[in-house]
Design a protein around this motif. Structure first.
Motif, PDB file in Angstrom:
ATOM      1  N   LYS A  51     -22.430  99.608 -39.362  1.00 26.14           N
ATOM      2  CA  LYS A  51     -21.490 100.618 -38.908  1.00 26.14           C
ATOM      3  C   LYS A  51     -21.965 101.984 -39.387  1.00 26.14           C
ATOM      4  O   LYS A  51     -21.892 102.303 -40.546  1.00 26.14           O
ATOM      5  CB  LYS A  51     -20.104 100.305 -39.477  1.00 26.14           C
ATOM      6  N   ALA A  52     -22.514 102.763 -38.464  1.00 26.22           N
ATOM      7  CA  ALA A  52     -23.042 104.068 -38.835  1.00 26.22           C
ATOM      8  C   ALA A  52     -21.996 105.137 -38.639  1.00 26.22           C
ATOM      9  O   ALA A  52     -21.077 104.981 -37.902  1.00 26.22           O
ATOM     10  CB  ALA A  52     -24.272 104.385 -37.984  1.00 26.22           C
ATOM     11  N   SER A  53     -22.152 106.205 -39.333  1.00 28.12           N
ATOM     12  CA  SER A  53     -21.291 107.346 -39.125  1.00 28.12           C
ATOM     13  C   SER A  53     -22.170 108.550 -38.771  1.00 28.12           C
ATOM     14  O   SER A  53     -23.260 108.382 -38.407  1.00 28.12           O
ATOM     15  CB  SER A  53     -20.492 107.644 -40.354  1.00 28.12           C
ATOM     16  N   SER A  54     -21.742 109.837 -38.940  1.00 29.80           N
ATOM     17  CA  SER A  54     -22.572 110.983 -38.524  1.00 29.80           C
ATOM     18  C   SER A  54     -22.714 112.044 -39.578  1.00 29.80           C
ATOM     19  O   SER A  54     -22.146 111.953 -40.570  1.00 29.80           O
ATOM     20  CB  SER A  54     -21.962 111.617 -37.319  1.00 29.80           C
ATOM     21  N   GLN A 108     -26.025 109.704 -29.586  1.00 32.62           N
ATOM     22  CA  GLN A 108     -27.103 109.116 -30.379  1.00 32.62           C
ATOM     23  C   GLN A 108     -27.565 107.798 -29.763  1.00 32.62           C
ATOM     24  O   GLN A 108     -26.749 106.916 -29.506  1.00 32.62           O
ATOM     25  CB  GLN A 108     -26.608 108.893 -31.811  1.00 32.62           C
ATOM     26  N   PRO A 109     -28.874 107.609 -29.530  1.00 32.80           N
ATOM     27  CA  PRO A 109     -29.352 106.426 -28.813  1.00 32.80           C
ATOM     28  C   PRO A 109     -29.406 105.147 -29.640  1.00 32.80           C
ATOM     29  O   PRO A 109     -29.496 104.050 -29.084  1.00 32.80           O
ATOM     30  CB  PRO A 109     -30.762 106.835 -28.365  1.00 32.80           C
ATOM     31  N   PHE A 110     -29.394 105.259 -30.968  1.00 36.29           N
ATOM     32  CA  PHE A 110     -29.447 104.070 -31.813  1.00 36.29           C
ATOM     33  C   PHE A 110     -28.789 104.376 -33.153  1.00 36.29           C
ATOM     34  O   PHE A 110     -28.592 105.533 -33.513  1.00 36.29           O
ATOM     35  CB  PHE A 110     -30.889 103.589 -32.026  1.00 36.29           C
ATOM     36  N   LYS A 111     -28.444 103.327 -33.858  1.00 37.69           N
ATOM     37  CA  LYS A 111     -27.805 103.476 -35.164  1.00 37.69           C
ATOM     38  C   LYS A 111     -28.836 103.837 -36.224  1.00 37.69           C
ATOM     39  O   LYS A 111     -29.987 103.420 -36.166  1.00 37.69           O
ATOM     40  CB  LYS A 111     -27.090 102.181 -35.550  1.00 37.69           C
ATOM     41  N   LEU A 112     -28.390 104.597 -37.197  1.00 35.14           N
ATOM     42  CA  LEU A 112     -29.259 105.026 -38.282  1.00 35.14           C
ATOM     43  C   LEU A 112     -28.634 104.690 -39.624  1.00 35.14           C
ATOM     44  O   LEU A 112     -27.410 104.592 -39.747  1.00 35.14           O
ATOM     45  CB  LEU A 112     -29.505 106.537 -38.203  1.00 35.14           C
ATOM     46  N   MET A 137     -27.855 111.699 -41.792  1.00 36.37           N
ATOM     47  CA  MET A 137     -27.677 113.090 -42.175  1.00 36.37           C
ATOM     48  C   MET A 137     -28.820 113.948 -41.653  1.00 36.37           C
ATOM     49  O   MET A 137     -28.618 115.061 -41.159  1.00 36.37           O
ATOM     50  CB  MET A 137     -27.577 113.214 -43.696  1.00 36.37           C
ATOM     51  N   PHE A 138     -30.028 113.428 -41.746  1.00 34.89           N
ATOM     52  CA  PHE A 138     -31.197 114.189 -41.294  1.00 34.89           C
ATOM     53  C   PHE A 138     -31.151 114.383 -39.781  1.00 34.89           C
ATOM     54  O   PHE A 138     -31.469 115.456 -39.259  1.00 34.89           O
ATOM     55  CB  PHE A 138     -32.481 113.450 -41.694  1.00 34.89           C
ATOM     56  N   TRP A 139     -30.745 113.344 -39.070  1.00 29.59           N
ATOM     57  CA  TRP A 139     -30.630 113.416 -37.604  1.00 29.59           C
ATOM     58  C   TRP A 139     -29.660 114.536 -37.205  1.00 29.59           C
ATOM     59  O   TRP A 139     -29.975 115.379 -36.369  1.00 29.59           O
ATOM     60  CB  TRP A 139     -30.151 112.064 -37.071  1.00 29.59           C
ATOM     61  N   ASN A 140     -28.489 114.542 -37.797  1.00 29.54           N
ATOM     62  CA  ASN A 140     -27.485 115.547 -37.464  1.00 29.54           C
ATOM     63  C   ASN A 140     -27.914 116.949 -37.877  1.00 29.54           C
ATOM     64  O   ASN A 140     -27.569 117.930 -37.216  1.00 29.54           O
ATOM     65  CB  ASN A 140     -26.151 115.192 -38.106  1.00 29.54           C
ATOM     66  N   ALA A 141     -28.659 117.023 -38.988  1.00 26.65           N
ATOM     67  CA  ALA A 141     -29.160 118.332 -39.413  1.00 26.65           C
ATOM     68  C   ALA A 141     -30.108 118.897 -38.365  1.00 26.65           C
ATOM     69  O   ALA A 141     -30.073 120.091 -38.052  1.00 26.65           O
ATOM     70  CB  ALA A 141     -29.855 118.210 -40.764  1.00 26.65           C
ATOM     71  N   LYS A 145     -29.792 122.345 -35.827  1.00 35.42           N
ATOM     72  CA  LYS A 145     -30.825 123.384 -35.783  1.00 35.42           C
ATOM     73  C   LYS A 145     -31.410 123.549 -34.380  1.00 35.42           C
ATOM     74  O   LYS A 145     -32.369 124.295 -34.195  1.00 35.42           O
ATOM     75  CB  LYS A 145     -31.935 123.051 -36.777  1.00 35.42           C
ATOM     76  N   GLY A 146     -30.847 122.822 -33.396  1.00 30.51           N
ATOM     77  CA  GLY A 146     -31.284 123.008 -32.022  1.00 30.51           C
ATOM     78  C   GLY A 146     -32.192 121.934 -31.468  1.00 30.51           C
ATOM     79  O   GLY A 146     -32.587 121.990 -30.301  1.00 30.51           O
ATOM     80  N   TRP A 147     -32.536 120.946 -32.289  1.00 30.04           N
ATOM     81  CA  TRP A 147     -33.411 119.875 -31.810  1.00 30.04           C
ATOM     82  C   TRP A 147     -32.666 118.974 -30.833  1.00 30.04           C
ATOM     83  O   TRP A 147     -31.488 118.694 -31.008  1.00 30.04           O
ATOM     84  CB  TRP A 147     -33.902 119.056 -33.006  1.00 30.04           C
ATOM     85  N   ARG A 148     -33.362 118.512 -29.783  1.00 28.50           N
ATOM     86  CA  ARG A 148     -32.791 117.599 -28.797  1.00 28.50           C
ATOM     87  C   ARG A 148     -33.647 116.350 -28.733  1.00 28.50           C
ATOM     88  O   ARG A 148     -34.820 116.410 -28.349  1.00 28.50           O
ATOM     89  CB  ARG A 148     -32.709 118.274 -27.428  1.00 28.50           C
TER      90      ARG A 148
END
Length: 280
Positions: A51-54, A108-112, A137-141, A145-148
């Motif tokens: 169960k991932a969160s964001s 998000q395409p997959f769980k982290l 956390m790194f994904w959301n950061a 910052k504008g990354w897609r």
């Protein structure tokens, strides 16, 4: 200072660390509590769907105190699943939403993983150390910052590798700082601690600009770290250059670490090291 402190073409220096025996009152003489592994009842020991969160941004600097999420970071080190469940209960009455820093992004395409790793970098004014961000956390950061992510063909394993490289970069930076701080071992026998830090990717340092004018590449990132040297603040500038990935320890970047020209002590340290470089 030390091996691997600048990009290709720049001289390096090896300085002998000054070892001093800390006084008896120094915290390193005190018996540290033994780390205990998570109890068997921790959900991370049980077989269940992940169960991932964001999440929010990778910890940036704060004026004096460490980022707020560092206060709860150890919950995600010891028992990440239970910490995530507790986080979901921390509803913000302003918007009736849970804290974002460990919540999965909507598209998000997959769980982290939300698990976080403890660093070897001591935090200022506490017995604890800094804790690295989770994959989530790194994904959301990066999103903030504008990354897609659709622009890159990423897999879950890629995020795992990115986190390992990120953590190794920070460990390497701290080791380089300790080499400089060895010049002041007698005045600070207990050793330095990291007080705060911040990223300045687009604010190239004067040294990086001069190197660029000479034909070298610009660093892909820059950090300023504020170190506490037994009550005295010292700012270090860290330029990150691309290097070859070492798949054994995930060391990737070539670092140029040095104290900023903020004080006469820093100027004197830089002069001494420059002299060692030319005479060694």
């Amino acid at each position: 200072m030390g091996s691997g402190v600048s990009s290709a073409g720049a001289p390096t220096v090896r300085a002998e660390a000054i070892q001093a025996v800390p006084p008896e009152g120094c915290p390193m003489h005190q018996v540290q509590p033994t780390k205990v592994s998570p109890p068997s009842g921790c959900p991370m020991h049980q077989t269940q769907p992940f169960k991932a969160s964001s999440l929010a941004e990778v910890p940036m600097s704060r004026a004096e105190a460490a980022p707020s999420h560092q206060d709860r970071a150890y919950e995600f080190v010891e028992c990440p699943m239970r910490a995530a469940e507790a986080t979901e209960c921390d509803i913000d009455p302003a918007n009736m939403m849970p804290p974002p820093n460990q919540t999965a992004a909507p598209d998000q395409p997959f769980k982290l993983s939300i698990s976080r790793q403890e660093s070897n970098i001591p935090r200022h004014d506490t017995e604890k150390k800094w804790v690295y961000p989770s994959e989530q956390m790194f994904w959301n950061a990066m999103l903030r910052k504008g990354w897609r992510w659709r622009d890159d063909d990423l897999a879950p394993q890629d995020m795992t590798n990115i986190i390992k490289i990120h953590n190794q970069n920070n460990e390497q930076a701290w080791q380089e700082i300790l080499k400089w701080e060895a010049l002041h071992a007698f005045e600070c026998p207990c050793g330095p601690t990291l007080k705060r830090f911040g990223g300045k990717a687009k604010e190239y340092s004067p040294r990086a600009r001069v190197r660029h004018w000479m034909g070298y590449e610009l660093p892909f990132d820059r950090h300023d770290w504020i170190v506490d040297r037994c009550g005295k603040e010292v700012r270090y500038v860290i330029d990150y250059y691309d290097g070859e990935l070492n798949r054994e320890n995930y060391q990737f970047s070539i670092l140029d670490v040095r104290p900023a020209f903020d004080s006469l002590d820093a100027v004197w340290d830089r002069m001494k090291v420059a002299w060692w470089r030319w005479t060694s």
